[in-house]
Enzyme design. Structure first.
Site, PDB file in Angstrom:
ATOM      1  CG  ASN A   9      34.472  43.794  39.129  1.00 16.38           C
ATOM      2  OD1 ASN A   9      35.723  43.891  38.769  1.00 16.38           O
ATOM      3  ND2 ASN A   9      34.180  43.294  40.343  1.00 16.38           N
ATOM      4  CD1 TRP A  10      36.362  42.331  32.682  1.00 13.69           C
ATOM      5  CD2 TRP A  10      38.240  42.514  32.019  1.00 13.69           C
ATOM      6  NE1 TRP A  10      36.006  42.545  31.240  1.00 13.69           N
ATOM      7  CE2 TRP A  10      37.463  42.588  30.884  1.00 13.69           C
ATOM      8  CE3 TRP A  10      39.744  42.501  31.855  1.00 13.69           C
ATOM      9  CZ2 TRP A  10      38.032  42.931  29.593  1.00 13.69           C
ATOM     10  CZ3 TRP A  10      40.117  42.842  30.332  1.00 13.69           C
ATOM     11  CH2 TRP A  10      39.197  43.084  29.304  1.00 13.69           C
ATOM     12  CE  LYS A  11      34.081  39.305  40.599  1.00 12.18           C
ATOM     13  NZ  LYS A  11      33.480  38.744  41.723  1.00 12.18           N
ATOM     14  CG  HIS A  95      33.681  44.613  44.529  1.00 12.95           C
ATOM     15  ND1 HIS A  95      33.816  43.494  45.159  1.00 12.95           N
ATOM     16  CD2 HIS A  95      33.070  44.452  43.520  1.00 12.95           C
ATOM     17  CE1 HIS A  95      33.112  42.357  44.378  1.00 12.95           C
ATOM     18  NE2 HIS A  95      32.762  43.027  43.333  1.00 12.95           N
ATOM     19  CD  GLU A  97      35.111  39.736  44.931  1.00 13.47           C
ATOM     20  OE1 GLU A  97      36.043  40.356  43.995  1.00 13.47           O
ATOM     21  OE2 GLU A  97      34.167  39.264  44.412  1.00 13.47           O
ATOM     22  CD  GLU A 167      28.441  44.298  43.012  1.00 11.62           C
ATOM     23  OE1 GLU A 167      28.182  44.014  41.729  1.00 11.62           O
ATOM     24  OE2 GLU A 167      29.527  44.322  43.417  1.00 11.62           O
ATOM     25  N   GLY A 173      29.069  35.950  42.770  1.00  7.96           N
ATOM     26  CA  GLY A 173      29.925  34.787  42.403  1.00  7.96           C
ATOM     27  C   GLY A 173      29.111  33.608  42.778  1.00  7.96           C
ATOM     28  CB  SER A 212      24.757  35.561  40.121  1.00 10.90           C
ATOM     29  OG  SER A 212      25.688  35.228  41.124  1.00 10.90           O
ATOM     30  N   GLY A 233      30.401  40.651  37.326  1.00  8.74           N
ATOM     31  CA  GLY A 233      31.600  40.031  37.292  1.00  8.74           C
ATOM     32  C   GLY A 233      31.697  38.982  36.301  1.00  8.74           C
ATOM     33  N   GLY A 234      31.386  37.436  36.897  1.00 13.83           N
ATOM     34  CA  GLY A 234      31.815  36.304  35.924  1.00 13.83           C
ATOM     35  C   GLY A 234      31.376  36.392  34.480  1.00 13.83           C
TER      36      GLY A 234
HETATM   37  C1  PEP Z   1      30.887  41.642  41.066  1.00  9.78           C
HETATM   38  O1  PEP Z   1      32.051  41.115  41.146  1.00  9.78           O
HETATM   39  O2  PEP Z   1      30.719  42.722  41.015  1.00  9.78           O
HETATM   40  C2  PEP Z   1      29.756  40.626  40.742  1.00  9.78           C
HETATM   41  C3  PEP Z   1      28.474  41.086  40.591  1.00  9.78           C
HETATM   42  O3  PEP Z   1      30.384  39.100  40.480  1.00  9.78           O
HETATM   43  P1  PEP Z   1      29.165  38.078  39.759  1.00  9.78           P
HETATM   44  O4  PEP Z   1      28.507  38.861  38.625  1.00  9.78           O
HETATM   45  O5  PEP Z   1      30.247  37.221  39.054  1.00  9.78           O
HETATM   46  O6  PEP Z   1      28.357  37.640  40.956  1.00  9.78           O
END
Ligand code: PEP
Length: 251
Positions: A9-11, A95, A97, A167, A173, A212, A233-234
């Protein structure tokens, strides 16, 4: 036996230049014949670029959001059929966010899930509790509510062509990962809940963990019986990290 799936997930990150470099590195490192799937969910403006670069490869792609409406006077919205035009297979739904920042409710997430399904996309339904909810002991209740909204609208069969991502909001994050045991307990609960409706479907459903996930913790998460991959994500913005997570899913 469920195939594992690692989805990035590049956000709201990237630009034409950095995307090209990242996708080229992923293509160089991920060929056909892998035991797991790899996919990226990119910002909508970069779907055409992603389609051009990934078409015909072993890497799938998708979007991060979709309108609940099929078409019409909805300025700024993007429909599921538009995502299909750019070769998307997946779309993230609900999601945390989007729930927290844009006020997406369970019923909006359910409507988006249904819109995605009816267009032929695979919805990736994100569910999870906040830290306050976990500490209050209501994790199962929160996730049940998030799942039930979709079950009510899309029916159990809606999950026949869907992915669910657990999640925990407190792990997204933040660098805090749920322990493999914590994640496994919630995954088993989600599967059990769906199995009450359709055991066969629940046994086949891919349940991803997100929060994470990195190359250094992926293998222990993937060793859990109900964790079928990750939503990343990251770490999905760093080709070597993301590929290493994909590799861990193939073990
Ligand atoms: C996400 O945005 O779905 C996510 C899991 O982010 P991260 O891996 O950065 O915690």
């Amino acid at each position: 036996m469920r195939t594992k799936l690692v989805m990035g997930n590049w956000k709201m990150h990237g630009n034409l230049q950095t995307n090209e470099v990242l996708l080229a590195r992923l293509l160089a490192g991920w060929g056909e014949g892998r035991a797991a799937g790899l996919a990226v969910c990119v910002p909508t403006p970069y779907l055409a670029q992603t389609q051009n670069l990934l078409r015909g490869s072993a890497i799938g792609w998708g979007a991060q959001n979709v309108s609940k409406h099929l078409s019409g006077a909805y300025t700024g919205e993007v429909s599921a059929s538009m995502l299909l035009d750019f070769g998307c297979q997946y779309v993230l739904i609900g999601h945390s966010e989007r729930r927290a920042i844009y006020g997406e409710t369970d019923s909006v997430a359910a409507a988006k899930f249904s819109a995605a399904l009816s267009a032929g996309l695979i919805p990736v339904l994100c569910v999870g509790e906040t830290l306050v909810e976990r500490e209050s002991g209501v994790t199962e209740e929160v996730i049940a509510r998030q799942l039930d909204a979709v079950l009510e609208l899309a029916g159990t069969q809606g999950f026949g062509r869907a992915v669910v991502a657990y999640e925990p909001v407190w792990a997204i994050g933040t660098g805090k990962t749920a322990s493999p045991e914590q994640a496994q307990a919630v995954h088993a609960n989600i599967r059990q809940r769906l199995a009450e409706h359709d055991a066969h479907l629940a046994a086949k459903l891919q349940l991803l963990y997100g929060g994470s996930v990195k190359a250094s913790n992926a293998a222990e998460l993937f060793a859990m019986p109900d964790i079928d991959g990750a939503l990343v994500g990251g770490a999905s913005l760093v080709a070597e990290e993301f590929l290493a997570i994909g590799q861990a899913a193939c073990a």
